[in-house]
Design a protein around this motif. Structure first.
Motif, PDB file in Angstrom:
ATOM      1  N   SER A 109      39.657  41.879  33.702  1.00 32.85           N
ATOM      2  CA  SER A 109      40.854  41.375  33.027  1.00 32.85           C
ATOM      3  C   SER A 109      41.889  40.791  33.977  1.00 32.85           C
ATOM      4  CB  SER A 109      41.489  42.481  32.193  1.00 32.85           C
ATOM      5  OG  SER A 109      41.878  43.555  33.036  1.00 32.85           O
ATOM      6  N   LEU A 110      41.846  41.172  35.248  1.00 25.35           N
ATOM      7  CA  LEU A 110      42.794  40.641  36.226  1.00 25.35           C
ATOM      8  C   LEU A 110      42.299  39.360  36.882  1.00 25.35           C
ATOM      9  CD1 LEU A 110      43.857  43.979  37.963  1.00 25.35           C
ATOM     10  CD2 LEU A 110      45.084  42.706  36.183  1.00 25.35           C
ATOM     11  N   GLY A 111      41.067  38.996  36.586  1.00 21.60           N
ATOM     12  CA  GLY A 111      40.495  37.792  37.180  1.00 21.60           C
ATOM     13  C   GLY A 111      39.601  38.124  38.358  1.00 21.60           C
ATOM     14  N   PRO A 112      39.035  37.097  38.976  1.00 25.89           N
ATOM     15  CA  PRO A 112      38.082  37.312  40.065  1.00 25.89           C
ATOM     16  C   PRO A 112      38.784  37.573  41.400  1.00 25.89           C
ATOM     17  CG  PRO A 112      38.298  34.978  39.637  1.00 25.89           C
ATOM     18  CD  PRO A 112      39.139  35.687  38.609  1.00 25.89           C
ATOM     19  N   SER A 113      38.098  38.285  42.269  1.00 25.31           N
ATOM     20  CA  SER A 113      38.596  38.480  43.636  1.00 25.31           C
ATOM     21  C   SER A 113      38.425  37.187  44.421  1.00 25.31           C
ATOM     22  CB  SER A 113      37.827  39.613  44.326  1.00 25.31           C
ATOM     23  OG  SER A 113      36.490  39.201  44.585  1.00 25.31           O
ATOM     24  N   LYS A 114      39.098  37.103  45.555  1.00 27.78           N
ATOM     25  CA  LYS A 114      38.973  35.914  46.413  1.00 27.78           C
ATOM     26  C   LYS A 114      37.531  35.725  46.874  1.00 27.78           C
ATOM     27  CE  LYS A 114      43.710  35.958  48.021  1.00 27.78           C
ATOM     28  NZ  LYS A 114      44.496  37.141  48.296  1.00 27.78           N
ATOM     29  N   ASP A 115      36.838  36.836  47.152  1.00 26.63           N
ATOM     30  CA  ASP A 115      35.449  36.737  47.607  1.00 26.63           C
ATOM     31  C   ASP A 115      34.524  36.207  46.512  1.00 26.63           C
ATOM     32  OD1 ASP A 115      36.062  37.576  50.179  1.00 26.63           O
ATOM     33  OD2 ASP A 115      35.592  39.679  49.772  1.00 26.63           O
ATOM     34  N   VAL A 116      34.782  36.583  45.266  1.00 30.84           N
ATOM     35  CA  VAL A 116      33.973  36.064  44.154  1.00 30.84           C
ATOM     36  C   VAL A 116      34.232  34.570  43.985  1.00 30.84           C
ATOM     37  CG1 VAL A 116      33.596  36.169  41.650  1.00 30.84           C
ATOM     38  CG2 VAL A 116      33.771  38.285  42.971  1.00 30.84           C
ATOM     39  N   VAL A 117      35.485  34.158  44.076  1.00 31.37           N
ATOM     40  CA  VAL A 117      35.816  32.733  43.985  1.00 31.37           C
ATOM     41  C   VAL A 117      35.117  31.967  45.104  1.00 31.37           C
ATOM     42  CG1 VAL A 117      37.684  31.025  44.147  1.00 31.37           C
ATOM     43  CG2 VAL A 117      38.012  33.117  42.793  1.00 31.37           C
ATOM     44  N   LYS A 118      35.124  32.535  46.294  1.00 31.51           N
ATOM     45  CA  LYS A 118      34.494  31.892  47.448  1.00 31.51           C
ATOM     46  C   LYS A 118      32.981  31.748  47.245  1.00 31.51           C
ATOM     47  CE  LYS A 118      36.115  33.545  51.178  1.00 31.51           C
ATOM     48  NZ  LYS A 118      36.350  34.426  52.323  1.00 31.51           N
ATOM     49  N   ARG A 119      32.350  32.728  46.608  1.00 34.68           N
ATOM     50  CA  ARG A 119      30.901  32.702  46.391  1.00 34.68           C
ATOM     51  C   ARG A 119      30.494  31.723  45.300  1.00 34.68           C
ATOM     52  NH1 ARG A 119      26.470  31.734  45.504  1.00 34.68           N
ATOM     53  NH2 ARG A 119      24.620  33.065  45.596  1.00 34.68           N
ATOM     54  N   ALA A 120      31.422  31.390  44.414  1.00 36.90           N
ATOM     55  CA  ALA A 120      31.100  30.517  43.281  1.00 36.90           C
ATOM     56  C   ALA A 120      30.727  29.120  43.750  1.00 36.90           C
ATOM     57  CB  ALA A 120      32.289  30.443  42.328  1.00 36.90           C
ATOM     58  N   ASP A 121      29.663  28.593  43.155  1.00 42.36           N
ATOM     59  CA  ASP A 121      29.271  27.207  43.398  1.00 42.36           C
ATOM     60  C   ASP A 121      30.008  26.267  42.451  1.00 42.36           C
ATOM     61  OD1 ASP A 121      27.095  27.565  45.417  1.00 42.36           O
ATOM     62  OD2 ASP A 121      26.276  28.812  43.806  1.00 42.36           O
ATOM     63  N   TYR A 122      30.404  26.802  41.314  1.00 41.14           N
ATOM     64  CA  TYR A 122      31.104  26.012  40.297  1.00 41.14           C
ATOM     65  C   TYR A 122      32.012  26.952  39.523  1.00 41.14           C
ATOM     66  CZ  TYR A 122      31.845  22.930  36.272  1.00 41.14           C
ATOM     67  OH  TYR A 122      32.414  22.150  35.293  1.00 41.14           O
ATOM     68  N   ARG A 123      33.218  26.484  39.226  1.00 40.73           N
ATOM     69  CA  ARG A 123      34.180  27.266  38.454  1.00 40.73           C
ATOM     70  C   ARG A 123      34.365  26.579  37.106  1.00 40.73           C
ATOM     71  NH1 ARG A 123      38.906  27.871  42.766  1.00 40.73           N
ATOM     72  NH2 ARG A 123      39.887  29.073  41.100  1.00 40.73           N
ATOM     73  N   TRP A 124      34.036  27.323  36.042  1.00 39.56           N
ATOM     74  CA  TRP A 124      33.995  26.763  34.691  1.00 39.56           C
ATOM     75  C   TRP A 124      35.056  27.427  33.830  1.00 39.56           C
ATOM     76  CZ3 TRP A 124      29.916  28.460  30.637  1.00 39.56           C
ATOM     77  CH2 TRP A 124      29.997  27.654  29.501  1.00 39.56           C
ATOM     78  N   LYS A 125      35.881  26.607  33.207  1.00 38.65           N
ATOM     79  CA  LYS A 125      36.886  27.085  32.265  1.00 38.65           C
ATOM     80  C   LYS A 125      36.378  26.782  30.864  1.00 38.65           C
ATOM     81  CE  LYS A 125      41.764  26.536  31.093  1.00 38.65           C
ATOM     82  NZ  LYS A 125      43.036  25.916  31.518  1.00 38.65           N
ATOM     83  N   LEU A 126      36.171  27.820  30.081  1.00 41.13           N
ATOM     84  CA  LEU A 126      35.662  27.638  28.722  1.00 41.13           C
ATOM     85  C   LEU A 126      36.664  26.920  27.823  1.00 41.13           C
ATOM     86  CD1 LEU A 126      33.934  30.971  27.645  1.00 41.13           C
ATOM     87  CD2 LEU A 126      32.889  28.735  27.853  1.00 41.13           C
ATOM     88  N   SER A 127      37.943  27.290  27.958  1.00 40.84           N
ATOM     89  CA  SER A 127      38.942  26.799  27.019  1.00 40.84           C
ATOM     90  C   SER A 127      40.330  27.095  27.555  1.00 40.84           C
ATOM     91  CB  SER A 127      38.746  27.528  25.677  1.00 40.84           C
ATOM     92  OG  SER A 127      39.791  27.253  24.767  1.00 40.84           O
ATOM     93  N   ASP A 128      41.322  26.438  26.977  1.00 42.97           N
ATOM     94  CA  ASP A 128      42.707  26.791  27.267  1.00 42.97           C
ATOM     95  C   ASP A 128      43.113  28.050  26.495  1.00 42.97           C
ATOM     96  OD1 ASP A 128      43.376  24.802  29.103  1.00 42.97           O
ATOM     97  OD2 ASP A 128      43.861  23.362  27.528  1.00 42.97           O
ATOM     98  N   LEU A 129      42.318  28.422  25.522  1.00 38.73           N
ATOM     99  CA  LEU A 129      42.590  29.641  24.759  1.00 38.73           C
ATOM    100  C   LEU A 129      42.200  30.861  25.584  1.00 38.73           C
ATOM    101  CD1 LEU A 129      41.080  28.489  21.351  1.00 38.73           C
ATOM    102  CD2 LEU A 129      43.506  28.597  21.968  1.00 38.73           C
ATOM    103  N   THR A 130      42.741  31.999  25.216  1.00 37.29           N
ATOM    104  CA  THR A 130      42.394  33.252  25.875  1.00 37.29           C
ATOM    105  C   THR A 130      41.425  34.026  24.988  1.00 37.29           C
ATOM    106  OG1 THR A 130      44.572  33.331  26.888  1.00 37.29           O
ATOM    107  CG2 THR A 130      43.330  35.387  26.844  1.00 37.29           C
ATOM    108  N   PHE A 131      40.335  34.525  25.589  1.00 37.42           N
ATOM    109  CA  PHE A 131      39.344  35.327  24.873  1.00 37.42           C
ATOM    110  C   PHE A 131      39.185  36.666  25.574  1.00 37.42           C
ATOM    111  CE2 PHE A 131      37.816  30.862  24.558  1.00 37.42           C
ATOM    112  CZ  PHE A 131      37.988  30.685  23.202  1.00 37.42           C
ATOM    113  N   THR A 132      38.738  37.660  24.823  1.00 38.81           N
ATOM    114  CA  THR A 132      38.397  38.924  25.470  1.00 38.81           C
ATOM    115  C   THR A 132      37.173  38.683  26.355  1.00 38.81           C
ATOM    116  OG1 THR A 132      36.852  39.617  23.743  1.00 38.81           O
ATOM    117  CG2 THR A 132      39.185  40.246  23.445  1.00 38.81           C
ATOM    118  N   HIS A 133      37.007  39.550  27.342  1.00 41.24           N
ATOM    119  CA  HIS A 133      35.852  39.398  28.225  1.00 41.24           C
ATOM    120  C   HIS A 133      34.551  39.612  27.453  1.00 41.24           C
ATOM    121  CE1 HIS A 133      39.106  39.708  31.069  1.00 41.24           C
ATOM    122  NE2 HIS A 133      38.321  39.056  31.890  1.00 41.24           N
TER     123      HIS A 133
END
Length: 158
Positions: A109-133
Motif C-alpha cells: 500500500s505504500l508503493g514499491p521500494s527503490k530497489d524494486v523500482v530499480k529492478r523493473a524493466d517497465y513501469r506500468w500505470k493501470l489508471s489514474d484511478l486508485t484500486f485496492t491491491h
C-alpha cells in the motif's frame, strides 16, 4: 510464462473466484504463477522513515521471488499508461525479443521500494484511478488475458 508477485494475501472470495476464472482462461496461452509475499504493518502514524523501512522489507520479499532473466513489469503510479492494444503488442514483443518470462510486481500500500523500482524493466500505470491491491491483481490478469485475445485476433476485445 507469466508470474505475478504481490504483497499481501487475497482475502475476498469474489476476487479469488475472478482470479481463478482468468487463470483458467489463460491456460491455452501461457503458464501462470501467482506468488504472495507477506505485507508489513504500516500504521498511519508511521513516520516517512518508518514507511521507507516497510517498503524496503516488502521490496526484499518481492525481489526474492524474481529470477535473473525475467522481464519485470512494475505496477506503478508513476509508470506509463497505455491502452489495451499497445499492451498486447508490448507483451508479444517482450516475449519474442526479451524474455519468455514476464513478472508483474504489485507492491504494498505504500508503493514499491527503490530497489524494486530499480529492478523493473517497465513501469506500468493501470489508471489514474486508485484500486485496492487485491483488485489490481484481477485487473492485471484481465488485461493479460485481453492482450492474448488481441494477439490472436479474438473478438473478446471488442
Amino acid at each position: 510464462m507469466i508470474k505475478i508477485v504481490a504483497v499481501g494475501k487475497l482475502k475476498e472470495k469474489a476476487l479469488r473466484m475472478q482470479i481463478e476464472e482468468y487463470e483458467k482462461r489463460l491456460r491455452p496461452f501461457t503458464k501462470l504463477e501467482i506468488i504472495e509475499v507477506p505485507d508489513e504493518n504500516a500504521p498511519q502514524s508511521n513516520s516517512e522513515a518508518e514507511n521507507e523501512i516497510v517498503k524496503d522489507k516488502e521490496g526484499e520479499r518481492l525481489l526474492s521471488k524474481i529470477k535473473d532473466g525475467e522481464y519485470v513489469i512494475l505496477l506503478d503510479l508513476w509508470g506509463e499508461m497505455i491502452d489495451s492494444i499497445a499492451f498486447a503488442k508490448k507483451l508479444e514483443s517482450i516475449q519474442i525479443y526479451q524474455s519468455p518470462n514476464i513478472t508483474f510486481v504489485i507492491a504494498g500500500s505504500l508503493g514499491p521500494s527503490k530497489d524494486v523500482v530499480k529492478r523493473a524493466d517497465y513501469r506500468w500505470k493501470l489508471s489514474d484511478l486508485t484500486f485496492t491491491h487485491q483488485m489490481t491483481r484481477v485487473l492485471v490478469l484481465e488485461q493479460i488475458y485481453r492482450g492474448y485475445m488481441i494477439q490472436h485476433h479474438n473478438p473478446y476485445h471488442k
